[in-house]
Design an enzyme around this catalytic site. Structure first.
Site, PDB file in Angstrom:
ATOM      1  N   GLY A 157      -1.776  -1.875  -5.517  1.00 59.28           N
ATOM      2  CA  GLY A 157      -2.352  -1.203  -6.677  1.00 59.28           C
ATOM      3  C   GLY A 157      -3.059  -2.199  -7.586  1.00 59.28           C
ATOM      4  O   GLY A 157      -4.185  -1.971  -8.042  1.00 59.28           O
TER       5      GLY A 157
ATOM      6  N   ASP B 248       8.149  -6.296  -0.403  1.00 58.66           N
ATOM      7  CA  ASP B 248       8.074  -5.388   0.756  1.00 58.66           C
ATOM      8  C   ASP B 248       7.365  -5.973   1.980  1.00 58.66           C
ATOM      9  O   ASP B 248       7.493  -5.447   3.082  1.00 58.66           O
ATOM     10  CB  ASP B 248       7.370  -4.087   0.360  1.00 58.66           C
ATOM     11  CG  ASP B 248       8.098  -3.369  -0.759  1.00 58.66           C
ATOM     12  OD1 ASP B 248       9.321  -3.547  -0.857  1.00 58.66           O
ATOM     13  OD2 ASP B 248       7.447  -2.648  -1.534  1.00 58.66           O
TER      14      ASP B 248
ATOM     15  N   ARG C 190      10.058   0.502   0.618  1.00 58.43           N
ATOM     16  CA  ARG C 190       9.140   1.654   0.505  1.00 58.43           C
ATOM     17  C   ARG C 190       8.778   2.223   1.871  1.00 58.43           C
ATOM     18  O   ARG C 190       9.664   2.586   2.617  1.00 58.43           O
ATOM     19  CB  ARG C 190       7.921   1.275  -0.319  1.00 58.43           C
ATOM     20  CG  ARG C 190       8.282   1.310  -1.806  1.00 58.43           C
ATOM     21  CD  ARG C 190       7.073   1.434  -2.637  1.00 58.43           C
ATOM     22  NE  ARG C 190       6.299   0.213  -2.531  1.00 58.43           N
ATOM     23  CZ  ARG C 190       5.460  -0.196  -3.437  1.00 58.43           C
ATOM     24  NH1 ARG C 190       5.294   0.510  -4.523  1.00 58.43           N
ATOM     25  NH2 ARG C 190       4.790  -1.297  -3.281  1.00 58.43           N
TER      26      ARG C 190
ATOM     27  N   LYS D 188      34.068  -2.539  19.395  1.00 56.31           N
ATOM     28  CA  LYS D 188      33.753  -2.943  18.016  1.00 56.31           C
ATOM     29  C   LYS D 188      34.583  -2.101  17.057  1.00 56.31           C
ATOM     30  O   LYS D 188      34.646  -0.876  17.191  1.00 56.31           O
ATOM     31  CB  LYS D 188      32.266  -2.725  17.715  1.00 56.31           C
ATOM     32  CG  LYS D 188      31.373  -3.779  18.316  1.00 56.31           C
ATOM     33  CD  LYS D 188      29.961  -3.618  17.799  1.00 56.31           C
ATOM     34  CE  LYS D 188      29.023  -4.525  18.565  1.00 56.31           C
ATOM     35  NZ  LYS D 188      27.620  -4.285  18.258  1.00 56.31           N
TER      36      LYS D 188
ATOM     37  N   HIS E 224      18.059  -2.508  -6.980  1.00 60.18           N
ATOM     38  CA  HIS E 224      17.159  -3.488  -7.587  1.00 60.18           C
ATOM     39  C   HIS E 224      17.626  -4.933  -7.514  1.00 60.18           C
ATOM     40  O   HIS E 224      16.845  -5.837  -7.809  1.00 60.18           O
ATOM     41  CB  HIS E 224      16.872  -3.098  -9.037  1.00 60.18           C
ATOM     42  CG  HIS E 224      15.834  -2.024  -9.127  1.00 60.18           C
ATOM     43  ND1 HIS E 224      16.139  -0.698  -8.952  1.00 60.18           N
ATOM     44  CD2 HIS E 224      14.497  -2.091  -9.305  1.00 60.18           C
ATOM     45  CE1 HIS E 224      15.033   0.017  -9.044  1.00 60.18           C
ATOM     46  NE2 HIS E 224      14.025  -0.800  -9.251  1.00 60.18           N
TER      47      HIS E 224
HETATM   48  P1  ATP Z   1       4.035  -2.822  -6.187  1.00 58.59           P
HETATM   49  O1  ATP Z   1       3.765  -3.203  -4.749  1.00 58.59           O
HETATM   50  O2  ATP Z   1       5.212  -3.473  -6.726  1.00 58.59           O
HETATM   51  O3  ATP Z   1       4.006  -1.339  -6.459  1.00 58.59           O
HETATM   52  P2  ATP Z   1       1.394  -2.752  -7.165  1.00 58.59           P
HETATM   53  O4  ATP Z   1       0.453  -3.792  -7.622  1.00 58.59           O
HETATM   54  O5  ATP Z   1       0.981  -1.982  -5.932  1.00 58.59           O
HETATM   55  O6  ATP Z   1       2.789  -3.433  -6.992  1.00 58.59           O
HETATM   56  P3  ATP Z   1       0.977  -0.414  -8.822  1.00 58.59           P
HETATM   57  O7  ATP Z   1       1.884   0.194  -9.831  1.00 58.59           O
HETATM   58  O8  ATP Z   1       0.492   0.421  -7.707  1.00 58.59           O
HETATM   59  O9  ATP Z   1       1.711  -1.737  -8.348  1.00 58.59           O
HETATM   60  O10 ATP Z   1      -0.326  -0.968  -9.598  1.00 58.59           O
HETATM   61  C1  ATP Z   1      -0.206  -1.820 -10.709  1.00 58.59           C
HETATM   62  C2  ATP Z   1      -1.286  -1.515 -11.704  1.00 58.59           C
HETATM   63  O11 ATP Z   1      -2.574  -1.728 -11.087  1.00 58.59           O
HETATM   64  C3  ATP Z   1      -1.337  -0.063 -12.176  1.00 58.59           C
HETATM   65  O12 ATP Z   1      -0.424   0.177 -13.208  1.00 58.59           O
HETATM   66  C4  ATP Z   1      -2.766   0.052 -12.643  1.00 58.59           C
HETATM   67  O13 ATP Z   1      -2.911  -0.519 -13.929  1.00 58.59           O
HETATM   68  C5  ATP Z   1      -3.508  -0.809 -11.642  1.00 58.59           C
HETATM   69  N1  ATP Z   1      -4.029   0.072 -10.580  1.00 58.59           N
HETATM   70  C6  ATP Z   1      -3.375   0.586  -9.528  1.00 58.59           C
HETATM   71  N2  ATP Z   1      -4.165   1.395  -8.790  1.00 58.59           N
HETATM   72  C7  ATP Z   1      -5.369   1.391  -9.410  1.00 58.59           C
HETATM   73  C8  ATP Z   1      -6.616   2.044  -9.166  1.00 58.59           C
HETATM   74  N3  ATP Z   1      -6.777   2.862  -8.129  1.00 58.59           N
HETATM   75  N4  ATP Z   1      -7.633   1.786 -10.012  1.00 58.59           N
HETATM   76  C9  ATP Z   1      -7.480   0.951 -11.067  1.00 58.59           C
HETATM   77  N5  ATP Z   1      -6.331   0.333 -11.354  1.00 58.59           N
HETATM   78  C10 ATP Z   1      -5.278   0.537 -10.562  1.00 58.59           C
END
Ligand code: ATP
Length: 328
Positions: free
Chosen positions: A108, A132, A176, A218, A258
């Site tokens: 993300g 992960d 996940r 076992k 966690h």
């Molecule tokens: P984890 O693997 O721990 O979930 P991650 O980086 O995938 O980490 P997310 O919560 O999916 O975590 O994304 C972190 C932040 O990145 C989001 O809160 C948002 O601010 C930004 N983000 C995620 N997806 C998008 C998107 N499609 N467009 C713009 N910003 C995004």
């Protein structure tokens, strides 16, 4: 291009993972070594929008290499998902004369970085920080090694009580949609069965395996269940199912939760973070953008972020086979 980068910002975003602090330290110290200014952005993209910035120097990151979590805090930021939010974030980067950004996070966070680049041509480099181990373009993500060691340590302790009482334990682990933590920690901890999302072997196979295990002498068993497994039952439902179909077993459940995300990073994660931080800053200096730093065959490599976020890494089939053989 090479002399354009004078000031680099670093942030952590999404779920925290052990090794993030070591990566922050590496980015900050590499900037100091290269005589670049370095800015820490607190609370991920939320802090970027709000201008929660702090100048860093080599001493700002003393005594953090050994710490879990992230000193920069992490946040999920809905506003950054909108063009208006990213506009505000970009304005803050410009206001602070920042020329390049290192994003430590997961899929993300990388998607957000890519959008920042697409919309404003802002140079970004990613460092994969997630327990992960699900990001394409790297054999290991930061925090994975620490997490599997934490899980193995927990299962070793559970095994003590399992064998003292002749019990069967279902242990749920994180991961996940992928089974990397379950498979690696399961093999490392000597689990009898490992249920992962990539392989739905069905409940009959689980019962058969447990019957065989009992018949072979076992007295106790550990079954690792990845949180995303596809049996259609959670660990508590699995316990009920096995108790109903195999009453010979005294079944217990442990959900590790966690604790798997915390703790001091292993030496492996600290070294990996240090190497990735150097590579990230050097890549920005070389004028590269939109890449994620990864490691393969012990060599640091760059993968376009657009590729890295496309899919999850596949499960190691050889390790699946090893796990099958070991549960004989
Ligand atoms: P984890 O693997 O721990 O979930 P991650 O980086 O995938 O980490 P997310 O919560 O999916 O975590 O994304 C972190 C932040 O990145 C989001 O809160 C948002 O601010 C930004 N983000 C995620 N997806 C998008 C998107 N499609 N467009 C713009 N910003 C995004």
């Amino acid at each position: 291009m090479a002399d354009k980068i004078k000031k680099i910002a670093v942030l952590t975003s999404g779920g925290d993972s052990p090794g993030m602090n070591a990566a922050i330290r590496s980015v900050v110290r590499t900037c100091a070594y290269m005589k670049l200014e370095c800015i820490a952005i607190y609370r991920g993209y939320q802090g970027m929008i709000e201008g929660d910035f702090k100048e860093m120097n080599a001493r700002s990151v003393n005594n953090i290499i050994n710490k879990g979590g992230t000193i920069l805090k992490s946040a999920r930021c809905e506003e950054f998902r909108t063009p208006e939010g990213r506009q505000k974030a970009h304005a803050q980067l410009l206001k602070n004369n920042i020329d390049g950004l290192v994003v430590i996070g997961g899929n993300g966070s990388f998607t957000g970085a890519l959008k920042l680049n697409d919309e404003f041509n802002f140079p970004v480099i990613g460092i994969p920080g997630t327990i992960d181990n699900d990001i394409l373009g790297t054999t290991y993500t930061l925090g994975f090694d620490t997490a599997i060691n934490t899980v193995v340590d927990a299962i070793d302790k559970i095994r003590d009580t399992a064998s003292s009482h002749n019990r069967l334990f279902f242990v749920e682990v994180m991961g996940r949609d992928v089974g990397h933590i379950a498979l690696n920690a399961g093999v490392g901890a000597g689990a009898e069965e490992i249920l992962i999302p990539e392989q739905n072997l069905g409940l009959d196979r689980l019962l058969d395996s447990l019957k065989r295990s009992k018949a072979s002498g076992k007295s106790s068993s550990i079954v690792i269940v990845a949180e995303g497994d596809k049996t259609g039952k959670n660990v508590f439902e699995l316990k009920e199912y096995v108790e109903e179909h195999l009453p010979i077993y005294d079944v217990r459940v442990s959900v590790l939760g966690h604790m798997q995300r915390g703790g001091n990073p292993t030496c492996f994660d600290r070294v990996l973070a240090s190497r990735m931080g150097v590579k990230a800053v050097e890549s920005l200096i070389e004028g590269k953008s939109n890449y994620m730093v990864g490691i393969r065959d012990n060599q640091l490599i760059l993968t376009p972020i657009s590729e890295a976020i496309k899919a999850h890494t596949a499960i190691d089939e050889e390790l699946v086979r090893v796990s099958d053989i070991m549960s004989t």
